[in-house]
Motif scaffolding. Structure first.
Motif, PDB file in Angstrom:
ATOM      1  N   UNK A 192      26.468  76.809  25.691  1.00  0.00           N
ATOM      2  CA  UNK A 192      26.795  75.396  25.429  1.00  0.00           C
ATOM      3  C   UNK A 192      27.025  74.614  26.716  1.00  0.00           C
ATOM      4  N   UNK A 193      26.489  75.092  27.815  1.00  0.00           N
ATOM      5  CA  UNK A 193      26.695  74.389  29.081  1.00  0.00           C
ATOM      6  C   UNK A 193      26.136  72.967  29.005  1.00  0.00           C
ATOM      7  N   UNK A 194      26.963  71.988  29.368  1.00  0.00           N
ATOM      8  CA  UNK A 194      26.571  70.580  29.323  1.00  0.00           C
ATOM      9  C   UNK A 194      26.937  69.884  28.032  1.00  0.00           C
ATOM     10  N   UNK A 195      27.408  70.629  27.028  1.00  0.00           N
ATOM     11  CA  UNK A 195      27.783  70.008  25.758  1.00  0.00           C
ATOM     12  C   UNK A 195      29.264  69.674  25.740  1.00  0.00           C
ATOM     13  N   UNK A 196      29.599  68.584  25.036  1.00  0.00           N
ATOM     14  CA  UNK A 196      30.999  68.190  24.889  1.00  0.00           C
ATOM     15  C   UNK A 196      31.655  68.847  23.675  1.00  0.00           C
ATOM     16  N   UNK A 197      30.885  69.599  22.911  1.00  0.00           N
ATOM     17  CA  UNK A 197      31.438  70.253  21.732  1.00  0.00           C
ATOM     18  C   UNK A 197      32.302  71.448  22.131  1.00  0.00           C
TER      19      UNK A 197
ATOM     20  N   UNK B 209      20.229  69.117  22.152  1.00  0.00           N
ATOM     21  CA  UNK B 209      20.561  69.502  20.778  1.00  0.00           C
ATOM     22  C   UNK B 209      21.333  70.816  20.784  1.00  0.00           C
ATOM     23  N   UNK B 210      22.402  70.857  19.998  1.00  0.00           N
ATOM     24  CA  UNK B 210      23.190  72.081  19.840  1.00  0.00           C
ATOM     25  C   UNK B 210      22.785  72.741  18.523  1.00  0.00           C
ATOM     26  N   UNK B 211      22.348  73.965  18.608  1.00  0.00           N
ATOM     27  CA  UNK B 211      21.909  74.718  17.432  1.00  0.00           C
ATOM     28  C   UNK B 211      22.949  75.798  17.145  1.00  0.00           C
ATOM     29  N   UNK B 212      23.440  75.816  15.920  1.00  0.00           N
ATOM     30  CA  UNK B 212      24.424  76.820  15.511  1.00  0.00           C
ATOM     31  C   UNK B 212      23.908  77.552  14.281  1.00  0.00           C
ATOM     32  N   UNK B 213      24.268  78.807  14.173  1.00  0.00           N
ATOM     33  CA  UNK B 213      23.775  79.644  13.076  1.00  0.00           C
ATOM     34  C   UNK B 213      24.838  80.647  12.684  1.00  0.00           C
ATOM     35  N   UNK B 214      24.869  81.003  11.406  1.00  0.00           N
ATOM     36  CA  UNK B 214      25.698  82.100  10.923  1.00  0.00           C
ATOM     37  C   UNK B 214      24.943  82.778   9.785  1.00  0.00           C
ATOM     38  N   UNK B 215      25.024  84.102   9.706  1.00  0.00           N
ATOM     39  CA  UNK B 215      24.271  84.823   8.692  1.00  0.00           C
ATOM     40  C   UNK B 215      24.990  86.069   8.236  1.00  0.00           C
TER      41      UNK B 215
ATOM     42  N   UNK C 197      21.508  71.996  13.249  1.00  0.00           N
ATOM     43  CA  UNK C 197      20.988  71.450  14.507  1.00  0.00           C
ATOM     44  C   UNK C 197      21.648  70.094  14.735  1.00  0.00           C
ATOM     45  N   UNK C 198      22.565  70.051  15.702  1.00  0.00           N
ATOM     46  CA  UNK C 198      23.365  68.855  15.953  1.00  0.00           C
ATOM     47  C   UNK C 198      22.679  68.021  17.030  1.00  0.00           C
ATOM     48  N   UNK C 199      22.436  66.753  16.705  1.00  0.00           N
ATOM     49  CA  UNK C 199      21.735  65.844  17.617  1.00  0.00           C
ATOM     50  C   UNK C 199      22.505  65.688  18.919  1.00  0.00           C
ATOM     51  N   UNK C 200      21.802  65.319  20.014  1.00  0.00           N
ATOM     52  CA  UNK C 200      22.465  65.182  21.311  1.00  0.00           C
ATOM     53  C   UNK C 200      23.658  64.224  21.298  1.00  0.00           C
ATOM     54  N   UNK C 201      23.613  63.182  20.443  1.00  0.00           N
ATOM     55  CA  UNK C 201      24.749  62.260  20.415  1.00  0.00           C
ATOM     56  C   UNK C 201      25.910  62.801  19.583  1.00  0.00           C
ATOM     57  N   UNK C 202      25.704  63.923  18.889  1.00  0.00           N
ATOM     58  CA  UNK C 202      26.776  64.558  18.136  1.00  0.00           C
ATOM     59  C   UNK C 202      27.118  63.912  16.818  1.00  0.00           C
ATOM     60  N   UNK C 203      26.366  62.881  16.359  1.00  0.00           N
ATOM     61  CA  UNK C 203      26.731  62.151  15.145  1.00  0.00           C
ATOM     62  C   UNK C 203      25.913  62.580  13.930  1.00  0.00           C
ATOM     63  N   UNK C 204      24.840  63.290  14.124  1.00  0.00           N
ATOM     64  CA  UNK C 204      23.980  63.693  13.015  1.00  0.00           C
ATOM     65  C   UNK C 204      23.585  65.158  13.179  1.00  0.00           C
ATOM     66  N   UNK C 205      23.161  65.736  12.065  1.00  0.00           N
ATOM     67  CA  UNK C 205      22.743  67.139  12.115  1.00  0.00           C
ATOM     68  C   UNK C 205      21.734  67.413  11.013  1.00  0.00           C
ATOM     69  N   UNK C 206      20.872  68.412  11.278  1.00  0.00           N
ATOM     70  CA  UNK C 206      19.966  68.920  10.256  1.00  0.00           C
ATOM     71  C   UNK C 206      20.505  70.251   9.744  1.00  0.00           C
ATOM     72  N   UNK C 207      20.563  70.399   8.425  1.00  0.00           N
ATOM     73  CA  UNK C 207      21.165  71.564   7.804  1.00  0.00           C
ATOM     74  C   UNK C 207      20.127  72.335   6.987  1.00  0.00           C
ATOM     75  N   UNK C 208      20.041  73.643   7.213  1.00  0.00           N
ATOM     76  CA  UNK C 208      19.183  74.531   6.422  1.00  0.00           C
ATOM     77  C   UNK C 208      20.034  75.663   5.874  1.00  0.00           C
ATOM     78  N   UNK C 209      19.917  75.906   4.570  1.00  0.00           N
ATOM     79  CA  UNK C 209      20.664  76.978   3.918  1.00  0.00           C
ATOM     80  C   UNK C 209      19.691  77.946   3.259  1.00  0.00           C
ATOM     81  N   UNK C 210      19.847  79.219   3.579  1.00  0.00           N
ATOM     82  CA  UNK C 210      19.024  80.269   2.962  1.00  0.00           C
ATOM     83  C   UNK C 210      19.956  81.180   2.180  1.00  0.00           C
ATOM     84  N   UNK C 211      20.321  80.745   0.977  1.00  0.00           N
ATOM     85  CA  UNK C 211      21.209  81.533   0.137  1.00  0.00           C
ATOM     86  C   UNK C 211      22.617  81.666   0.667  1.00  0.00           C
ATOM     87  N   UNK C 212      23.026  80.796   1.577  1.00  0.00           N
ATOM     88  CA  UNK C 212      24.308  80.919   2.266  1.00  0.00           C
ATOM     89  C   UNK C 212      25.258  79.807   1.828  1.00  0.00           C
TER      90      UNK C 212
END
Length: 486
Positions: free
Chosen positions: A258-263, A292-298, A356-371
């Motif tokens: 996460x280098x460079x991210x404010x999250x 873009x910050x991409x986060x995942x859990x499975x 997938x969190x947009x660079x401005x941190x205000x929006x995100x794309x969400x994908x769910x695979x049975x989770x």
């Protein structure tokens, strides 16, 4: 290395002048053994005889090992390298303590006929005139070896100048690595005896200073010391394996990029397997060059080491694909191919949530695979679950499946919590009711109102779920928290 025993043979018991030997457990009686021996040869050699002074119960042999302890030690069918060499044979009620004397002149050996164990019961003595005979007589019921260091090394007629003075001892230690060994040396040759102990013998004795009491005590000491050394070695090996496994599993846990991210990032992980550091749950977070910050859990179905290994493979594949520019349906489809190629069973599947969190941190794309859907908390409204109407199937269930990508608004300040179902499937009290997503949301709302955040929030959440369950959770638990604070 295991001790090579060419064949199993009956060892005859003979009269000692005090008492007749008891029959060996699970084998022929002494009379039957003698008949068996006489049938195959004309004359019994002294080296093949056991001098049995009496029979002693196996659970009372001086080694101090109970029947339970002895049965827990595997006895190899191929020779005396098994743990039975230093423990009593638990297979029967009358197994005497046995000493194997390796001496080229048994008749001149300083062995008396009244060797006794710690309970004052006779010790059986078996004699061998050379290493070839010793190898044949080195069966599972031998507890201690008394070796004359003056014997020539294997392949040599006699010991010569410049030879390794302890070559015969090294050979015996290779043949019987789990047997107690007493070295027998000339009087006054203490330096050679001490070197024998350094090489691997349990103790050394002087030939012309032996008596029955001294030798009996030395045998008991050698067997107990070998037993203690073996237990200590096994304990050390077990600790070393555990440390290596721990280092390996820690190394397999991800380091967020996460280098460079404010999250702000926090994670909590608790495997369901006892004494394990890694389970079938997995997570990761990376920031790509576009900001873009991409986060995942499975979660891989199951709780064993195979599922943990598969989870690691999927996490590494996700990171590589994400850094290569894939996301959404394309990324999940490729991950499903990885799963299908790496799983051992066609019924193995994995659930997944990607954000997938947009660079401005205000929006995100969400994908769910049975989770389960992530939870979002904002300062101006209660915590709630993100939309999960477009939840696609778990990976590995449906070939050619699709996973819709949902756009969600996050706002200026927020906390996003991703978790596996281990957090919500714990029971509440002693009944059958489970916490569930609604109960989890209420719990997080309350903890946020108490001012908890970051690592403290995740620690409190996992601990409370465990307490509600009345003990350790049976399923793996992974929780990831991302915070954006303007």
């Amino acid at each position: 290395m295991p001790v090579p025993i060419p064949r199993q043979r009956a060892i005859p018991a003979v009269e000692s002048g005090q008492a007749q030997a008891a029959p060996a457990v699970g084998g022929p009686s002494s009379e039957e053994a003698v008949r068996t021996e006489d049938a195959g040869r004309n004359e019994a050699t002294p080296a093949e005889n056991d001098t049995t002074l009496d029979a002693a119960p196996a659970d009372d042999v001086h080694s101090g090992v109970s029947a339970t302890d002895a049965s827990a030690t595997s006895v190899s069918a191929t020779g005396a390298s098994s743990g039975a060499a230093v423990t009593a044979n638990a297979g029967g009620a009358h197994t005497p303590l046995t000493l194997l004397l390796i001496e080229d002149d048994p008749t001149a050996a300083p062995i008396v006929r009244d060797l006794r164990d710690s309970d004052d019961r006779p010790i059986r003595v078996r004699t061998a005139r050379n290493l070839t005979e010793a190898e044949r007589l080195l069966t599972d019921d031998v507890h201690c070896i008394l070796l004359d260091l003056a014997l020539p090394a294997p392949g040599r007629a006699s010991a010569g100048a410049g030879d390794d003075e302890l070559a015969v001892l090294r050979h015996v230690l290779r043949l019987a690595p789990r047997h107690a060994v007493l070295a027998l040396t000339a009087s006054g040759d203490a330096e050679r005896g001490a070197e024998a102990v350094r090489v691997g013998a349990q103790d050394y004795l002087f030939k012309d200073e032996l008596d029955g009491r001294l030798l009996s005590r030395a045998i008991r000491y050698a067997v107990e010391r070998k037993r203690s050394d073996t237990a200590e070695r096994r304990l050390a090996e077990g600790k070393l394996r555990a440390q290596e496994n721990a280092r390996l599993e820690r190394g397999l846990l991800p380091t967020p990029l996460l280098e460079g991210s404010l999250l702000r990032f926090a994670a909590r992980y608790r495997p369901g397997r006892s004494r394990a550091l890694l389970g079938g749950d997995f997570y990761d977070t990376v920031r790509t060059p576009d900001g873009t910050v991409h986060a995942m859990i499975g979660d891989v179905c199951g709780h064993g080491p195979d599922e943990a290994a598969l989870g690691v493979e999927l996490r590494i594949a996700w990171r590589a694909l994400t850094l290569a520019g894939l996301c959404g349906d394309e990324l999940l489809n490729t991950l499903q191919q990885v799963l299908e190629h790496e799983r051992d069973d066609d019924e193995i599947f994995a659930t997944l949530c990607t954000v997938d969190i947009a660079p401005d941190g205000r929006r995100a794309g969400l994908c769910l695979a049975g989770h389960p859907a992530p939870l979002i908390a904002r300062p101006d409204r209660p915590a709630r679950l993100l939309p999960h109407d477009n939840n696609g199937p778990a990976l590995g269930l449906l070939p050619g499946a699709r996973w819709p990508r949902t756009q969600v608004e996050l706002g200026a300040a927020w906390s996003l919590m991703m978790y596996t179902d281990g957090l919500i499937e714990g029971r509440i009290g002693e009944g059958r009711e489970r916490l569930g997503q609604d109960g989890m949301v209420e719990m997080i709302r309350r903890q946020l109102s108490e001012g908890l955040s970051g690592e403290a929030l995740l620690r409190a959440a996992v601990n409370e779920v465990r307490e509600l369950n009345g003990g350790e959770l049976t399923d793996d638990v992974a929780v990831v928290l991302l915070d954006r604070v303007p």
